[in-house]
Design an enzyme around this catalytic site. Structure first.
Site, short mmCIF file in Angstrom:
data_model
loop_
_atom_site.label_atom_id
_atom_site.label_comp_id
_atom_site.label_asym_id
_atom_site.label_seq_id
_atom_site.Cartn_x
_atom_site.Cartn_y
_atom_site.Cartn_z
N ALA A 1 0.86 -1.06 0.04
CA ALA A 1 -0.13 -0.12 0.04
C ALA A 1 0.83 1.25 -0.10
O ALA A 1 0.35 2.26 0.05
CB ALA A 1 -0.86 -0.14 1.18
N ASN A 2 2.09 1.28 -0.14
CA ASN A 2 3.06 2.48 0.11
C ASN A 2 3.26 2.91 -1.46
O ASN A 2 3.89 4.30 -1.41
CB ASN A 2 4.51 2.04 0.73
CG ASN A 2 5.00 1.04 -0.05
OD1 ASN A 2 4.58 0.01 -0.09
ND2 ASN A 2 6.31 1.42 -0.70
N SER A 3 2.70 2.36 -2.56
CA SER A 3 3.16 2.78 -3.59
C SER A 3 1.99 2.55 -4.80
O SER A 3 1.29 1.77 -4.71
CB SER A 3 4.53 2.07 -4.08
OG SER A 3 4.62 2.11 -5.65
N GLY B 1 -1.75 0.50 -4.75
CA GLY B 1 -2.06 0.16 -3.41
C GLY B 1 -2.17 1.43 -2.57
O GLY B 1 -3.34 1.72 -1.75
N TYR C 1 5.84 -13.51 -15.19
CA TYR C 1 4.88 -12.72 -14.46
C TYR C 1 3.42 -13.05 -15.05
O TYR C 1 2.50 -13.13 -14.29
CB TYR C 1 5.16 -11.08 -15.15
CG TYR C 1 4.22 -10.18 -14.86
CD1 TYR C 1 4.26 -9.68 -13.32
CD2 TYR C 1 2.95 -9.69 -15.57
CE1 TYR C 1 3.21 -8.57 -12.78
CE2 TYR C 1 2.35 -8.67 -15.12
CZ TYR C 1 2.19 -8.16 -13.72
OH TYR C 1 1.49 -7.29 -13.30
N1 LIG Z 1 0.96 -0.80 -13.07
C1 LIG Z 1 0.03 -1.47 -13.92
O1 LIG Z 1 0.00 -0.74 -15.24
C2 LIG Z 1 -0.37 -2.62 -13.55
C3 LIG Z 1 -1.05 -3.56 -14.50
C4 LIG Z 1 -1.48 -4.68 -14.21
C5 LIG Z 1 -1.52 -5.16 -13.00
N2 LIG Z 1 -0.81 -4.34 -12.15
C6 LIG Z 1 -0.75 -4.86 -10.68
O2 LIG Z 1 -0.87 -4.05 -9.98
C7 LIG Z 1 -0.29 -4.28 -8.46
C8 LIG Z 1 0.20 -3.34 -7.72
O3 LIG Z 1 1.31 -2.73 -8.66
P1 LIG Z 1 1.49 -1.05 -9.07
O4 LIG Z 1 1.43 -0.87 -10.60
O5 LIG Z 1 0.92 -0.44 -7.76
O6 LIG Z 1 3.18 -1.29 -8.78
P2 LIG Z 1 4.14 -0.47 -7.52
O7 LIG Z 1 3.97 0.95 -7.69
O8 LIG Z 1 5.54 -1.11 -7.77
O9 LIG Z 1 3.60 -1.21 -6.39
C9 LIG Z 1 3.79 -2.50 -5.77
C10 LIG Z 1 3.90 -2.61 -4.59
O10 LIG Z 1 3.93 -4.12 -4.05
C11 LIG Z 1 5.08 -3.93 -3.18
N3 LIG Z 1 6.01 -5.28 -2.99
C12 LIG Z 1 6.72 -5.80 -3.94
N4 LIG Z 1 7.23 -6.76 -3.55
C13 LIG Z 1 6.70 -7.16 -2.39
C14 LIG Z 1 7.02 -8.01 -1.23
N5 LIG Z 1 7.95 -8.96 -1.46
N6 LIG Z 1 6.53 -8.18 -0.04
C15 LIG Z 1 5.40 -6.78 0.02
N7 LIG Z 1 5.03 -5.96 -0.71
C16 LIG Z 1 5.93 -5.97 -1.91
C17 LIG Z 1 5.94 -2.98 -3.22
O11 LIG Z 1 6.67 -2.47 -2.09
P3 LIG Z 1 7.89 -1.61 -2.33
O12 LIG Z 1 7.50 -0.08 -2.71
O13 LIG Z 1 8.66 -1.83 -1.14
O14 LIG Z 1 8.83 -2.24 -3.52
C18 LIG Z 1 4.78 -1.84 -3.82
O15 LIG Z 1 4.42 -1.37 -2.67
C19 LIG Z 1 0.27 -5.54 -8.81
O16 LIG Z 1 -0.09 -6.81 -8.35
C20 LIG Z 1 0.74 -5.52 -10.31
O17 LIG Z 1 1.01 -7.11 -10.85
C21 LIG Z 1 -0.22 -3.37 -12.49
#
Ligand SMILES: NC(=O)c1ccc[n+]([C@@H]2O[C@H](COP(=O)([O-])OP(=O)(O)OC[C@H]3O[C@@H](n4cnc5c(N)ncnc54)[C@H](OP(=O)(O)O)[C@@H]3O)[C@@H](O)[C@H]2O)c1
Length: 332
Positions: free
Chosen positions: A51-53, A56, A213
């Protein structure tokens, strides 16, 4: 005349590209307005992983605004506390409930790449939290180089699927005792390019970061559908979603050559959703009365969408469930 024709053609081409790209990423979710009135989530506890990024963080911001107690499950406490501080400030500036005490943010450490951490986190949850109304399995890692989790699993499968698999199973009792309650799983349209190869789930024989992935995101959907089947009659629902293509930190492992970076930034600025837009379907599934009782479905842009047959294969989902149980040592 020739210059005017070329300019007109370029404008038409640009327009067509724009429309095609918007079509690909979906309509602007700003128009979807998934969130409702502030107070809608008052008295509800929501756990959001990662939830920090990105998505989330945006989901946390809106559910907080709606009055929920939001638990941020994050692997890095410092990054999470910083994000929580910013969210509280933003809410106060907007005159939101944090000032009056309705919404509340809590940071807890959770590393999904460590089953030990997942177990410790759940133990803390069960000791400290009397209820859990919504679990949002959001955290994810994308196309990283070959890496293993603390327990020796390929990182993308380990974090995106297995870590959340164990987390959800260990919190099911709390979700059931808080019913009606909801589980929301963040998958991706890229599930279409994955398959589940039980001979090499750990990708020891060959590793393709895109394929792995996609496999982990297909696993998210199969998990959701099997869990929905197991939860029938409990008043705990579980749904899965694709957020669209969103500007977040997800691409941190992708190397973009310096020269191409400005073009990439331009394209992502023009065509990708903002995190607030991308989070709309998570917020909708977590909070909307419209989806009360709906379970086992796949959503995009706050609407139910069709799945490919491989994502609806019940025997594949059962087999994955059984193997995942063994992998995470669920009975330990
Ligand atoms: N962005 C897109 O276009 C997109 C498209 C389809 C699906 N998604 C899905 O959306 C979800 C959120 O991604 P996002 O786009 O918001 O990316 P993001 O900004 O990189 O956020 C991902 C989050 O997951 C955390 N994380 C990664 N590894 C972890 C671990 N081992 N334990 C606990 N937390 C962990 C990260 O923590 P840190 O900050 O500490 O690394 C960050 O808070 C993901 O499941 C992704 O597959 C995203």
């Amino acid at each position: 005349m020739a210059v005017a024709t070329v300019a007109a053609l370029l404008a038409a081409l640009g327009g067509a590209l724009w429309l095609a790209a918007r079509r690909f990423v979906g309509p602007s979710a700003q128009r979807l307005q998934a969130g409702g009135d502030s107070g809608l989530m008052h008295g509800k506890t929501v756990l959001i992983t990662g939830a920090n990024s990105g998505l989330g963080r945006a989901t946390a911001a809106e559910l907080l605004r709606l009055g929920a107690r939001v638990i941020m499950g994050c692997r890095d406490r410092a990054r999470a506390e910083e994000a929580a501080g910013q969210l509280r400030r933003e809410l106060r500036q907007a005159g939101g409930p944090d000032a009056g005490g309705a919404g509340e943010l809590v940071v807890k450490e959770l590393d999904l790449a460590s089953l030990r951490s997942v177990r410790a986190f759940c133990q803390e949850m069960l000791q400290e939290e009397p209820r859990l109304d919504v679990l949002i399995n959001n955290a994810g890692i994308f196309q990283c180089p070959y890496m293993k989790t603390e327990d020796g699993f390929e990182m993308q499968f380990g974090v995106n699927h297995l870590g959340h698999f164990l987390l959800t199973n260990l919190l099911l009792g709390l979700l059931k005792s808080s019913a009606p309650s909801r589980i929301v799983v963040v998958s991706s349209k890229l599930y279409k390019y994955g398959d589940i190869n039980f001979e090499d789930l750990n990708s020891e024989q060959s590793y393709n970061k895109s394929f792995c992935y996609s496999r982990s995101k297909l696993a998210n959907i199969l998990f959701t559908r099997e869990l929905a089947r197991r939860l029938e009659g409990t008043n705990v629902t579980v749904n899965v979603l694709h957020p669209g293509v969103v500007r977040t930190n997800l691409g941190r492992h992708i190397h973009i050559p310096l020269l191409v970076k400005p073009l990439f930034n331009l394209v992502s600025w023009a065509f990708f959703k903002t995190p607030a837009e991308g989070a709309q379907t998570s917020i909708y599934l977590a909070s909307s009365p419209e989806v009360e009782g709906v379970s086992g479905k796949y959503f995009g842009n706050c609407k139910e969408e069709e799945l490919l047959p491989k994502a609806m294969d019940e025997s594949l989902a059962r087999k994955l469930w059984d193997i995942s149980e063994v992998m995470v040592g669920i009975l330990k």
